[in-house]
Write an enzyme that holds these catalytic residues in place. Structure first.
Site, PDB file in Angstrom:
ATOM      1  N   ARG A  98      43.653  43.702  42.612  1.00 14.52           N
ATOM      2  CA  ARG A  98      42.417  44.491  42.506  1.00 14.52           C
ATOM      3  C   ARG A  98      42.270  45.361  43.745  1.00 14.52           C
ATOM      4  NH1 ARG A  98      37.366  41.074  40.095  1.00 14.52           N
ATOM      5  NH2 ARG A  98      38.140  40.848  37.976  1.00 14.52           N
ATOM      6  N   ARG A 105      44.518  54.331  47.209  1.00 10.14           N
ATOM      7  CA  ARG A 105      45.139  54.139  45.906  1.00 10.14           C
ATOM      8  C   ARG A 105      46.635  53.862  46.073  1.00 10.14           C
ATOM      9  NH1 ARG A 105      46.051  58.106  42.353  1.00 10.14           N
ATOM     10  NH2 ARG A 105      46.288  57.522  40.187  1.00 10.14           N
ATOM     11  N   ASN A 137      46.116  48.878  36.258  1.00 12.77           N
ATOM     12  CA  ASN A 137      45.883  50.190  36.879  1.00 12.77           C
ATOM     13  C   ASN A 137      46.542  50.332  38.247  1.00 12.77           C
ATOM     14  OD1 ASN A 137      44.423  51.854  35.094  1.00 12.77           O
ATOM     15  ND2 ASN A 137      42.639  50.525  35.329  1.00 12.77           N
ATOM     16  N   ARG A 168      35.868  56.116  24.219  1.00 10.49           N
ATOM     17  CA  ARG A 168      34.572  56.355  24.882  1.00 10.49           C
ATOM     18  C   ARG A 168      34.056  57.751  24.529  1.00 10.49           C
ATOM     19  NH1 ARG A 168      36.799  53.856  30.406  1.00 10.49           N
ATOM     20  NH2 ARG A 168      35.856  51.781  30.328  1.00 10.49           N
ATOM     21  N   HIS A 192      44.937  58.614  32.923  1.00 12.94           N
ATOM     22  CA  HIS A 192      43.815  57.724  32.623  1.00 12.94           C
ATOM     23  C   HIS A 192      42.891  57.715  33.833  1.00 12.94           C
ATOM     24  CE1 HIS A 192      41.449  54.224  31.632  1.00 12.94           C
ATOM     25  NE2 HIS A 192      41.935  53.542  32.647  1.00 12.94           N
ATOM     26  N   THR A 247      35.310  45.742  33.927  1.00 10.74           N
ATOM     27  CA  THR A 247      35.296  46.140  32.513  1.00 10.74           C
ATOM     28  C   THR A 247      36.221  45.182  31.771  1.00 10.74           C
ATOM     29  OG1 THR A 247      37.196  47.628  32.692  1.00 10.74           O
ATOM     30  CG2 THR A 247      35.023  48.593  33.097  1.00 10.74           C
TER      31      THR A 247
END
Length: 331
Positions: A98, A105, A137, A168, A192, A247
């Site tokens: 995480r 990043r 991710n 979405r 994404h 999420t």
């Protein structure tokens, strides 16, 4: 004689029959478990394997699901040893580090690359013919990493990409028009997340182009401010994280949607992350989401989208950003 022997008489010795549509979920965090329950409730496989390095958490999650076996038709197994994943048709990778507060990043990417260096070879060892679906991710870069580490052909390495972003988008368009999302056709392509590209020119209801009715749609000069919908798509995940901490449900359902198209050989078109080198003016080896056909062999075809010059430019910019990160990685 045992109770079992008194109750049941054996007619023949059963040969072990392998599962034809086994699915593995790697990582039993929030996204992994939401994916697992979505796959189970859609009845997509006859065996679901789960694997994670956190042994107690894994054991607890597997046990909890097994306690619901009466209500399911799927055998559920789990272990930290990857042999439990053997002969999977689809392997969904949700595991990863995480992002810590203030972490770059690139640093997060390299940490996840190191995790993938352990996961991917283990998957390949036990399921050399599987279709790899990356959900962790940053998904586009990690799909590239999984492709490189696995040695699989490109059709068998897919990133969940903008399948959720598009869902979405369609939900929010539906809210604005008071229609069900399935009747609002709209695509988000590219990376994404933050730099995703909404294809306003393709938004339609029953074949009626919304940009045909409102030529300003998606631009700054649009009095109805449709552009805000894309901003809401991008901010949606951050908003959910702010409110509940992570999420899970929507991405889990999105994963099950993709797994279904593969397992049932549906030839449905989904915006998923694939190698786009040579498409839309992209020169580098990068993975981005474009409308792609999913079936039993994985990703079999890509749809040629008619993009406006501005949309192509955005895609190319994303590709350059991703390549900038990828070329710094140690694989």
């Amino acid at each position: 004689m045992s109770t079992k022997e008194k109750l049941i008489s054996h007619v023949m010795k059963e040969e072990p029959v392998g599962s034809r549509n086994k699915v593995t979920v790697v990582g039993v965090g929030m996204v992994g478990m939401a994916s697992a329950i979505s796959i189970l409730l859609k009845d997509l496989c006859d065996e679901l394997a789960m694997v994670d390095v956190m042994e107690d958490k894994l054991k607890g999650e597997v046990m909890d699901l097994q306690h619901g076996s009466l209500f399911l038709k799927t055998k559920i197994v789990g272990d930290k040893d990857y042999s439990v994943t053997a002969n999977s048709k689809v392997v969904v990778v949700t595991a990863g580090a995480r992002q810590q507060e203030g972490e770059s990043r690139l640093n997060l990417v390299q940490r996840n690359v190191n995790i993938f260096k352990f996961i991917i070879p283990n998957i390949v060892k036990y399921s050399p013919n599987c279709i790899l679906m990356v959900v962790s991710n940053p998904v586009d870069i990690l799909t590239y990493v999984a492709w490189k580490l696995s040695g699989f052909p490109r059709n068998r390495v897919i990133g969940s990409g903008t399948n959720l972003d598009s869902a979405r988008f369609r939900h929010l368009i539906g809210e604005k028009l008071h229609l069900h999302p399935s009747s609002c056709h709209a695509w988000i392509v590219g990376e994404h997340g933050d730099s995703s590209v909404p294809v306003w020119s393709g938004v339609n209801v029953a074949g009626v182009s919304l940009q045909g009715l409102n030529p300003q749609m998606g631009t700054e000069g649009d009095g109805e401010n449709w552009k805000a919908i894309h901003k809401e798509v991008v901010d949606g995940a951050y908003e959910v994280i702010k409110l509940k901490g992570y999420t899970s449900w929507a991405i889990g359902m999105s994963v099950a949607d993709l797994v279904e198209s593969i397992i049932k050989n549906m030839h449905k078109v989904h915006p998923v992350s694939t190698l786009v080198q040579g498409m839309h003016g992209v020169k580098d080896e990068v993975f981005l989401s474009v409308p792609s056909v999913l079936g039993n062999s994985g990703l079999t075809d890509v749809i040629h989208m008619t993009l406006k010059a501005e949309e192509e430019k955005q895609l190319q910019k994303s590709a350059e950003t991703l390549w900038g990160v990828q070329k710094e990685l140690t694989l």
